[in-house]
Design a protein around this motif. Sequence first.
Motif, PDB file in Angstrom:
ATOM      1  N   ARG A   1     -15.065   6.989 -33.666  1.00 22.46           N
ATOM      2  CA  ARG A   1     -15.837   7.139 -32.580  1.00 22.46           C
ATOM      3  C   ARG A   1     -15.807   5.818 -31.546  1.00 22.46           C
ATOM      4  N   LYS A   2     -15.818   4.721 -32.194  1.00 21.08           N
ATOM      5  CA  LYS A   2     -15.682   3.250 -31.371  1.00 21.08           C
ATOM      6  C   LYS A   2     -14.417   3.468 -30.336  1.00 21.08           C
TER       7      LYS A   2
ATOM      8  N   LEU B   1     -14.609   5.314 -41.524  1.00 21.83           N
ATOM      9  CA  LEU B   1     -13.465   5.852 -40.749  1.00 21.83           C
ATOM     10  C   LEU B   1     -14.215   6.620 -39.882  1.00 21.83           C
ATOM     11  N   GLY B   2     -14.960   7.379 -39.683  1.00 20.02           N
ATOM     12  CA  GLY B   2     -15.395   8.238 -38.633  1.00 20.02           C
ATOM     13  C   GLY B   2     -16.125   7.211 -37.682  1.00 20.02           C
TER      14      GLY B   2
ATOM     15  N   MET C   1     -15.755  17.502 -34.072  1.00 18.58           N
ATOM     16  CA  MET C   1     -15.489  16.235 -33.601  1.00 18.58           C
ATOM     17  C   MET C   1     -16.728  15.504 -34.068  1.00 18.58           C
ATOM     18  N   SER C   2     -17.823  15.984 -33.925  1.00 18.97           N
ATOM     19  CA  SER C   2     -18.933  15.258 -34.416  1.00 18.97           C
ATOM     20  C   SER C   2     -19.056  15.015 -35.729  1.00 18.97           C
TER      21      SER C   2
ATOM     22  N   LEU D   1     -14.050   8.299 -23.283  1.00 20.53           N
ATOM     23  CA  LEU D   1     -14.207   9.786 -23.621  1.00 20.53           C
ATOM     24  C   LEU D   1     -15.601  10.239 -24.212  1.00 20.53           C
ATOM     25  N   SER D   2     -16.258  11.559 -23.559  1.00 17.90           N
ATOM     26  CA  SER D   2     -17.026  12.237 -24.390  1.00 17.90           C
ATOM     27  C   SER D   2     -16.754  12.872 -25.522  1.00 17.90           C
ATOM     28  N   SER D   3     -17.261  13.111 -26.507  1.00 24.18           N
ATOM     29  CA  SER D   3     -16.748  13.793 -27.848  1.00 24.18           C
ATOM     30  C   SER D   3     -16.579  15.356 -27.320  1.00 24.18           C
ATOM     31  N   THR D   4     -16.808  15.694 -26.455  1.00 21.25           N
ATOM     32  CA  THR D   4     -16.492  17.100 -25.936  1.00 21.25           C
ATOM     33  C   THR D   4     -15.102  16.973 -25.362  1.00 21.25           C
TER      34      THR D   4
END
Length: 283
Positions: free
Chosen positions: A19-20, A14-15, A43-44, A27-30
């Motif tokens: 992320r994909k 799922l994670g 988010m990480s 978008l960056s994770s930030t």
Amino acid sequence: MPPSLPPTLRQRRLGAELRKLRERAGLSSTAAAARFGFQQARMSMIEAGRHAVSADRVRAMARSYACADDAFTDALADMTGGRTRGWWDEYREYLPASFADLAELEHHAHGVRVGLVIHIPGLLQTLDHARAVIREAPLQLRAYEVEHRLSHRMKRQAVLHGSSPLPYTAIIHEAALRMQFGGSATVRGQLEHLIAMSELANVAIRVIPFGRGAFPGTGQSIDYVCGPVPQLDTVQLDVAWGCQFIDAEAELARYGAVVEQMEASALDLTESRDFIHGLLRSM
């Protein structure tokens, strides 16, 4: 506070899919975390499968990432929530984590297609055959380790029975049918069991006889596990240390094609059943 349990295969998947979607949206994770009002560290953790996420949150993420595939979004939403313990979790203390992950994967699968050359599929093995196979594993297993693996394998077979049995197709080479694991009595019992299992409406057994000659594939056992949507399919391969799971799109296509080509090389269902009957009569 006790240490948190490592994420399961389902949680990690799922994670990874979230992320994909984020990466495809550029978008960056930030930046993505800022959209949803939490820190990048959270988010990480979500994308690593280490932080529970709600179905509503997943739907919001999919909308924010411009995912227009409603079926895929619904499938991801169904994978959410906290960790739900299954019978397989009791084995995490005794077996490699991938064994529990495999049982969880089969429990949630919408269908499984396997192709094998040397071994009978684990979900179709008798108790005696499974014990003989496990004892011959490359690792030197102690008696209690053999019994843990044997118990785990037998419990996995429950997915083929019950009110909503798993649709299951097994493509088995003649070599696997002739392997003498456990001696003649065990081999006979295994062949009789395959015939009985082939009578189930959800189980299809196809045999590739020696006479069909060369066929695609490397001889490696392949389990192609179908998810609720094709994007969530998974390939499971047997390796010396347990199980390897593959979900990269290109690899899924490659292994899916191999299984399809193996099936095209096999006898049909009736011919396969008659073939196994013939092996029994010749013993």
